[in-house]
Write a protein that holds these residues in place. Structure first.
Motif, PDB file in Angstrom:
ATOM      1  N   GLY A 193       0.807  -1.212   0.000  1.00 43.41           N
ATOM      2  CA  GLY A 193       0.000   0.000   0.000  1.00 43.41           C
ATOM      3  C   GLY A 193       0.839   1.261   0.000  1.00 43.41           C
ATOM      4  O   GLY A 193       0.561   2.213  -0.748  1.00 43.41           O
ATOM      5  N   ILE A 194       1.880   1.297   0.824  1.00 39.15           N
ATOM      6  CA  ILE A 194       2.757   2.474   0.863  1.00 39.15           C
ATOM      7  C   ILE A 194       3.478   2.643  -0.462  1.00 39.15           C
ATOM      8  O   ILE A 194       3.593   3.756  -1.005  1.00 39.15           O
ATOM      9  CB  ILE A 194       3.756   2.335   2.033  1.00 39.15           C
ATOM     10  N   TRP A 195       3.974   1.534  -1.022  1.00 39.55           N
ATOM     11  CA  TRP A 195       4.626   1.613  -2.326  1.00 39.55           C
ATOM     12  C   TRP A 195       3.653   2.090  -3.399  1.00 39.55           C
ATOM     13  O   TRP A 195       3.999   2.898  -4.262  1.00 39.55           O
ATOM     14  CB  TRP A 195       5.184   0.242  -2.695  1.00 39.55           C
ATOM     15  N   GLY A 196       2.417   1.608  -3.338  1.00 37.75           N
ATOM     16  CA  GLY A 196       1.431   2.031  -4.320  1.00 37.75           C
ATOM     17  C   GLY A 196       1.111   3.505  -4.219  1.00 37.75           C
ATOM     18  O   GLY A 196       0.972   4.188  -5.249  1.00 37.75           O
ATOM     19  N   ALA A 197       0.984   4.028  -2.991  1.00 37.77           N
ATOM     20  CA  ALA A 197       0.654   5.441  -2.819  1.00 37.77           C
ATOM     21  C   ALA A 197       1.809   6.361  -3.216  1.00 37.77           C
ATOM     22  O   ALA A 197       1.585   7.431  -3.790  1.00 37.77           O
ATOM     23  CB  ALA A 197       0.250   5.700  -1.365  1.00 37.77           C
ATOM     24  N   LEU A 198       3.049   5.955  -2.929  1.00 40.86           N
ATOM     25  CA  LEU A 198       4.198   6.830  -3.167  1.00 40.86           C
ATOM     26  C   LEU A 198       4.813   6.650  -4.548  1.00 40.86           C
ATOM     27  O   LEU A 198       5.409   7.601  -5.077  1.00 40.86           O
ATOM     28  CB  LEU A 198       5.273   6.582  -2.099  1.00 40.86           C
ATOM     29  N   VAL A 199       4.702   5.477  -5.129  1.00 40.85           N
ATOM     30  CA  VAL A 199       5.376   5.192  -6.397  1.00 40.85           C
ATOM     31  C   VAL A 199       4.380   4.929  -7.519  1.00 40.85           C
ATOM     32  O   VAL A 199       4.447   5.542  -8.591  1.00 40.85           O
ATOM     33  CB  VAL A 199       6.338   3.987  -6.242  1.00 40.85           C
ATOM     34  N   LEU A 200       3.453   3.999  -7.291  1.00 36.89           N
ATOM     35  CA  LEU A 200       2.567   3.575  -8.374  1.00 36.89           C
ATOM     36  C   LEU A 200       1.615   4.681  -8.803  1.00 36.89           C
ATOM     37  O   LEU A 200       1.437   4.924 -10.008  1.00 36.89           O
ATOM     38  CB  LEU A 200       1.771   2.342  -7.925  1.00 36.89           C
ATOM     39  N   VAL A 201       0.987   5.368  -7.853  1.00 38.76           N
ATOM     40  CA  VAL A 201       0.002   6.399  -8.202  1.00 38.76           C
ATOM     41  C   VAL A 201       0.609   7.514  -9.045  1.00 38.76           C
ATOM     42  O   VAL A 201       0.047   7.885 -10.083  1.00 38.76           O
ATOM     43  CB  VAL A 201      -0.665   6.951  -6.918  1.00 38.76           C
ATOM     44  N   PRO A 202       1.757   8.096  -8.673  1.00 37.79           N
ATOM     45  CA  PRO A 202       2.319   9.151  -9.536  1.00 37.79           C
ATOM     46  C   PRO A 202       2.689   8.656 -10.933  1.00 37.79           C
ATOM     47  O   PRO A 202       2.491   9.381 -11.923  1.00 37.79           O
ATOM     48  CB  PRO A 202       3.560   9.612  -8.759  1.00 37.79           C
ATOM     49  N   TYR A 203       3.211   7.443 -11.040  1.00 38.02           N
ATOM     50  CA  TYR A 203       3.642   6.950 -12.343  1.00 38.02           C
ATOM     51  C   TYR A 203       2.469   6.549 -13.241  1.00 38.02           C
ATOM     52  O   TYR A 203       2.642   6.445 -14.453  1.00 38.02           O
ATOM     53  CB  TYR A 203       4.589   5.763 -12.171  1.00 38.02           C
ATOM     54  N   LEU A 204       1.316   6.330 -12.660  1.00 33.59           N
ATOM     55  CA  LEU A 204       0.158   5.959 -13.472  1.00 33.59           C
ATOM     56  C   LEU A 204      -0.531   7.163 -14.100  1.00 33.59           C
ATOM     57  O   LEU A 204      -1.446   6.979 -14.913  1.00 33.59           O
ATOM     58  CB  LEU A 204      -0.856   5.180 -12.631  1.00 33.59           C
ATOM     59  N   GLU A 205      -0.140   8.368 -13.742  1.00 38.96           N
ATOM     60  CA  GLU A 205      -0.746   9.543 -14.359  1.00 38.96           C
ATOM     61  C   GLU A 205      -0.516   9.535 -15.868  1.00 38.96           C
ATOM     62  O   GLU A 205      -1.438   9.797 -16.649  1.00 38.96           O
ATOM     63  CB  GLU A 205      -0.158  10.818 -13.738  1.00 38.96           C
ATOM     64  N   GLY A 206       0.705   9.233 -16.292  1.00 41.76           N
ATOM     65  CA  GLY A 206       0.996   9.188 -17.721  1.00 41.76           C
ATOM     66  C   GLY A 206       0.219   8.087 -18.424  1.00 41.76           C
ATOM     67  O   GLY A 206      -0.298   8.282 -19.544  1.00 41.76           O
ATOM     68  N   LEU A 207       0.102   6.922 -17.795  1.00 45.81           N
ATOM     69  CA  LEU A 207      -0.658   5.830 -18.392  1.00 45.81           C
ATOM     70  C   LEU A 207      -2.131   6.201 -18.520  1.00 45.81           C
ATOM     71  O   LEU A 207      -2.775   5.887 -19.536  1.00 45.81           O
ATOM     72  CB  LEU A 207      -0.503   4.565 -17.543  1.00 45.81           C
TER      73      LEU A 207
END
Length: 333
Positions: A145-159
């Motif tokens: 969950g922490i990895w998803g909030a800090l890493v995955l969410v920002p990187y999915l903006e482009g996708l």
């Protein structure tokens, strides 16, 4: 006329001598003890499941009887209101949709990884990869969950922008609201990453149990490596793949902390999966249980009962599919 002589039968082998110091009934006593323990464990499991079902049903009836809305179709969740109004429509939609997204992403990739480890990778490479996959299955949910909030969410903006540009015509990938990627689509991707090691590990073990004679016979007939997998490995491991998938689906349906960390909850149902919002049963319980009063907790328990029934239905369907596959395979044998 030639005389016939009876054929002498070989003598029966002598009975094995009894070992000194061991009573004759030692094995039977052990069998009885093991049978009793096994039967008691099964009965205890059924009693525990029945107790959970009775407790959830009792507390759910107390809450639903005072609900002024329709528990199955209401979009709002306000058990503390006057009058109390709450329903599970949004939670059921979010739970099912995010789990389906996770399964569509994770299962094909997991089967491919399992086939690579079991039939393609060299032994020196397969062992470390299998170890890493098994290690990922033991990572706590909050870490994901922490990895998803800090890493995955920002990187999915482009996708999300790319999907909106090229696939927005499908309505599902049309982004109509401005906001970060804290959506059901993001939750589905995170759940796919979480269940990927589980499905991979179980599928790998099933593929390794394929009889070598079947594979060698196919190779001797001139089959390629892919034809061996398609004709021998996948049919043999189909029930195992289904079991692994249902195991992963069970975790996706009940995942709590990772979803609560990533999702921006609201009580709206939208087919625009890239828009922020949504909700799941487990996320709603984790977010509201600590601050809820006695009646609010009963309402959350009522939603938990629906998740409990949904999980039982999924596992029951998986068992039915596996049983029918076994009957079909036995009939064609």
């Amino acid at each position: 006329m030639a005389s016939t002589t009876p054929i002498d039968m070989p003598p029966a082998p002598p009975a094995p001598p009894e070992r000194a110091g061991l009573p004759k009934s030692s094995g039977r006593a052990g069998d009885k003890i093991f049978l009793g323990l096994s039967r008691g464990s099964g009965i205890l499991l059924l009693v525990i499941m029945a107790s959970i079902a009775v407790f959830l049903t009792y507390r759910s009836v107390l809450a639903i009887s005072k609900d002024e809305g329709n528990f199955l179709t209401t979009f709002d969740w306000n058990p503390a209101g006057d009058p109390p109004v709450f329903g599970i429509a949004v939670l059921l939609f979010g739970t099912v949709v995010s789990s389906i997204i996770a399964m569509l992403i994770a299962v094909p990739i997991a089967v491919g990884i399992a086939l690579f480890i079991s039939h393609y990778a060299p032994r020196k490479l397969a062992a470390p990869i299998a170890y890493v996959v098994d290690l990922l299955a033991a990572v706590p949910s909050i870490v994901y969950g922490i990895w998803g909030a800090l890493v995955l969410v920002p990187y999915l903006e482009g996708l999300n922008l790319w999907l909106d540009q090229f696939f927005g015509w499908t309505h599902i990938f049309e982004k109509t609201e401005v906001g970060v990627a804290r959506s059901l689509f993001t939750v589905g991707i995170l759940l796919a990453i979480m269940i990927l090691p589980i499905v991979t590990s179980v599928s790998r073990e099933v593929f390794l149990q394929v009889p070598k004679m079947n594979e060698e016979a196919a190779l001797a007939l001139g089959a390629t490596r892919w034809e061996v997998i398609r004709l021998s490995v996948l049919p043999f491991g189909r029930s195992g793949i289904i079991s692994a998938s249902m195991l992963g689906l069970g975790r996706a349906l009940g995942e709590t902390m990772a979803v609560a960390t990533v999702l921006s909850p609201n009580f709206l149902i939208s087919l625009h999966l890239l828009n922020p919002g949504g909700g799941t049963f487990a996320q709603n319980i984790a977010a509201n249980f600590g601050e809820a009063d006695a009646f609010g907790r009963d309402a959350l328990i009522a939603s938990g009962l629906v998740l409990f029934v949904l999980t039982l239905l999924v596992n029951g369907a998986a068992r039915l599919i596996i049983a029918r596959r076994k009957e079909y395979s036995g009939a064609n044998a």
